[in-house]
Design an enzyme around this catalytic site. Structure first.
Site, short mmCIF file in Angstrom:
data_model
loop_
_atom_site.label_atom_id
_atom_site.label_comp_id
_atom_site.label_asym_id
_atom_site.label_seq_id
_atom_site.Cartn_x
_atom_site.Cartn_y
_atom_site.Cartn_z
N GLY A 49 -17.23 -9.24 -30.54
CA GLY A 49 -18.07 -8.07 -30.34
C GLY A 49 -19.48 -8.32 -28.83
O GLY A 49 -20.35 -7.48 -28.74
N TYR A 85 9.64 -19.12 -7.23
CA TYR A 85 8.27 -18.04 -6.57
C TYR A 85 6.76 -18.59 -6.26
O TYR A 85 7.19 -19.80 -7.44
CB TYR A 85 8.36 -16.34 -7.47
CG TYR A 85 7.64 -16.00 -7.16
CD1 TYR A 85 7.50 -15.14 -6.42
CD2 TYR A 85 5.90 -15.88 -7.74
CE1 TYR A 85 6.41 -14.32 -5.98
CE2 TYR A 85 4.95 -14.90 -7.23
CZ TYR A 85 5.66 -14.36 -6.25
OH TYR A 85 4.51 -13.41 -6.04
N HIS A 121 -4.90 -11.23 -26.20
CA HIS A 121 -4.64 -10.29 -27.26
C HIS A 121 -5.67 -8.65 -26.07
O HIS A 121 -6.36 -8.95 -25.51
CB HIS A 121 -5.84 -10.43 -28.42
CG HIS A 121 -5.10 -9.04 -29.03
ND1 HIS A 121 -4.20 -8.36 -29.27
CD2 HIS A 121 -6.13 -8.28 -29.72
CE1 HIS A 121 -4.26 -6.98 -29.95
NE2 HIS A 121 -5.96 -7.44 -30.45
N SER A 180 -12.70 -11.71 -33.62
CA SER A 180 -12.71 -11.39 -34.93
C SER A 180 -10.52 -11.52 -35.08
O SER A 180 -9.84 -11.59 -35.62
CB SER A 180 -12.41 -10.38 -35.38
OG SER A 180 -12.32 -9.21 -34.36
N ASP A 228 12.07 -10.41 -13.47
CA ASP A 228 10.99 -11.58 -13.21
C ASP A 228 10.34 -12.13 -13.90
O ASP A 228 10.35 -13.19 -14.16
CB ASP A 228 10.46 -11.00 -12.04
CG ASP A 228 11.49 -10.65 -10.43
OD1 ASP A 228 12.39 -11.16 -10.41
OD2 ASP A 228 10.39 -10.30 -9.74
N GLY A 237 -10.46 -7.02 -27.18
CA GLY A 237 -9.71 -7.61 -26.09
C GLY A 237 -10.36 -8.92 -26.21
O GLY A 237 -11.14 -9.25 -26.05
N ASN A 238 -9.50 -10.42 -25.68
CA ASN A 238 -9.55 -11.36 -26.17
C ASN A 238 -8.45 -12.54 -25.25
O ASN A 238 -7.96 -12.13 -25.22
CB ASN A 238 -10.33 -11.60 -27.36
CG ASN A 238 -9.12 -11.41 -28.34
OD1 ASN A 238 -8.01 -11.75 -28.71
ND2 ASN A 238 -9.55 -10.26 -29.25
N HIS A 293 -5.61 -4.35 -26.44
CA HIS A 293 -5.17 -2.80 -26.92
C HIS A 293 -4.98 -1.80 -25.03
O HIS A 293 -5.15 -1.11 -25.23
CB HIS A 293 -6.57 -1.89 -27.58
CG HIS A 293 -6.65 -3.06 -28.97
ND1 HIS A 293 -7.81 -2.19 -28.81
CD2 HIS A 293 -5.77 -3.37 -29.42
CE1 HIS A 293 -7.45 -3.53 -30.62
NE2 HIS A 293 -6.66 -4.12 -30.62
#
Lengths: 237, 237, 237, 237
Positions: free
Chosen positions: C56, C228, C109, C89, C134, C38-39, C111
């Site tokens: 990493g 909102y 990003h 990456s 929403d 993730g990033n 997973h």
């Protein structure tokens, strides 16, 4: 037992209060309970007493001092710290177990999610993973439907677990009761019950598990009772 | 190896103790273990020794000092801290892997929920997400049913993983063993195994996943082994 | 952009480093990532630069200083803190989005489990709960299968999200990319994507959800974008 | 009510601010909310006011001071701390409940996962576990589909819960609203709603639960309302 408590009994009560209060945190850590549900009790060694959680008190607020000392008939021992409060609403079931199963030193009750789901369908958890063979020696059985208010829950627990390898019983439509040599052992059984209830549930969501041969279950259970861990002499599990 | 330990070996042992003790916390963090289940070991670089968790000790109580130093035949190295305790009941399996797979520097064992569910059905986890292609280069295979007590678990791990891209094996009805270049790499493999076991399980609950073409799996695996991360020269993954 | 950085740009870079480093903790808090996966990235306001996570590196070790400053072609801006390390990456995909979608100020990003499960089946998440109306104004769409190594991931994200209300795309067999007005907004989209992916998955496990009429989806989306929260002038969502 | 606030009212407002701010942490603890979703409110005893969460503010940033005091028509009480901010976008629904159900002292709204899944299918949660009989006295009902912007959500809550034992309603395609004697009691209902929604969902994944006889449900509900916990006189549950 009333009135005067000797120094040795007092020390045993105090130690059990500490253990029981602290062990409730394990129920929280493993996600077995919400709000004030669930309870742990421990027999006070060498006495006809046990220590149990007060009723309806938040897990954040449990201390050794507010645990409640009860006699084996489930009544509160007057004049001890916490004795002005009500013990867990499941006290009668704990008391029944201590009265009728003298080798039991700890009792735990939870409504942990996966175990309660098996209980709501009235299905025993089949022994299809080796960790379950180690810990329970076979399936985790289902006890009868029984509601709070008399001795029927205690009777159901004892009737189901007597002569059974399992230290856990799924009370139908209700939840789990576990027993152990002491409170810590019963808490371990409660943690392992939910763990195997979840793993076997998830296994069965996508197909049927491969059975484990009975002789392998027997070998695993025998070995785990006698070899695993750093065991002082005299501990049963 | 007995008796006298030179200064360099001592430093290597001490560093491995630190790593192995600390890495157990990752098993807890990612929810791969409950109570005292699961274990991490690491080969002591430049020696015929490895360091492993003591048997049946709470994760809260693990320290570098109570990790146990073993020889490659699985016996405890006497006269070192922790050598008065029993090593993990899975020590024989770890030792077998270190003896027969010299490139392995770390081994991890868990009963993590989703991976164990695949193992209980005896099904390999298919490679249908790119993170799995990156990390395992294809499916995670199933090893044989084998119970604790002889070398059959170690043999099953090695037979399944030899010549396979995967660093993880699902031992049937049991759980996961992972290997790595060092203990940290094996822990990463254990974490990723449960993550992909869960994601692919959930995928399949509502239908079938779309397959990934083999050439894409190959390209992803090749790239990840050679490009990803901040890699010092000499690390394999 | 090379060499000399004026004071205003430097302040904007520093502020973006702080935000991006801190926002990674939200991915951990909501369980969207494991290990180093993730990033998060954020555009540096008023420049042709963005800040992204190093490749990493453990989430525990992320600091403002080790985030990496990149140009919009995905190359690292030399001479800045962190520029001796490799960026995520996935940097090429982030860079492609910033180059082609000038209104985007943040990209995330992951997973995350349930969203990736939908992606592995190649199914869009239908809009059957009001929170999804929403936040996303309709379904969360699926983008093409594309592997890392060229611009195909970035192209797939942009092709799918252009002209779509959703700020999230499920890249087939891969995971989620989200965009936002800034890094925080993209992180919120990633958190909400997993939340609705999980809720709709669980809904469908036991039957079909009731559809929400299109005009109600439109009304909810319109209201949420405009009413909102405590919104300063100029923020789009 | 405008302008001058007497000392007693001020003390009641301050105490309610403390309670409401603190109780939001329980929604986080039990995983009922993500990001800024969900809200708790509490009636200020002895007044025509209630205290509610500000709109779109992170759970980390909630304090007694930034909670917002509203009149029973849902308008903000000017000149009080927080009155420069917008109250929760669900304020109109809370206000409607307080206006029409004078015995209600607390209201909670969440999109908790399992409860919302039942709501998205428009299915009531059947009472098949004893904890649910204790807490809700039967099924948790479904309210109508209603979107934010007028009084239709409030009307749907009140119409569904009036004359019903349950303190929780599943608003179709939306989420959960719970009521209670005070804010804490409503939070407990929200926590228990998700707990039973999850347990009954998981039960049904592998088969049908065994029904509980109506007379047992009645006996459990009656007992729990009157016996459980450490109850001061005058508390209803």
């Amino acid at each position: 037992m009333t009135g005067w408590i000797d120094r040795q009994t007092q020390a045993a009560i105090d130690a059990t209060r500490e253990d029981v209060a602290a062990l409730h945190a394990e129920l929280v850590r493993y996600g077995l309970v919400v709000w004030t549900g669930g309870n742990v009790s421990g027999r006070v060694p060498g006495t006809d007493l046990f220590v149990i959680k007060p009723s309806g008190v938040s897990y954040d607020d449990l201390t050794p001092e507010n645990q409640i000392v009860c006699r084996l008939d489930g009544t509160v021992l007057e004049g001890t710290p916490g004795s002005d409060r009500s013990p867990s609403s499941d006290t009668a079931a704990h008391a029944y177990v201590y009265r009728t199963m003298p080798h039991v030193g700890g009792v735990v009750h939870t409504h942990s999610t996966y175990a309660t789901a098996w209980a709501a369908r009235g299905e025993a958890i089949p022994c299809v993973i080796t960790a379950m063979a180690d810990e329970f020696g076979g399936e985790i059985p289902v006890g009868p439907f029984a509601i709070i208010g008399d001795e029927s829950i205690g009777e159901g627990i004892v009737a189901t677990l007597t002569g059974h390898r399992s230290r856990a019983v799924l009370m139908q439509n209700h939840g789990v009761f576990t027993i152990g040599t002491d409170a810590r052992d019963a808490v371990k059984a409660a943690v392992m019950t939910e763990d195997v209830a979840r793993t076997v549930h998830i296994t069965r969501q996508l197909g049927e598990p491969i059975p484990i041969p009975q002789q392998s279950i027997d070998a695993l259970f025998d070995r785990y009772q006698n070899v695993y861990g750093q065991k002082p002499a005299g501990e049963l599990k």
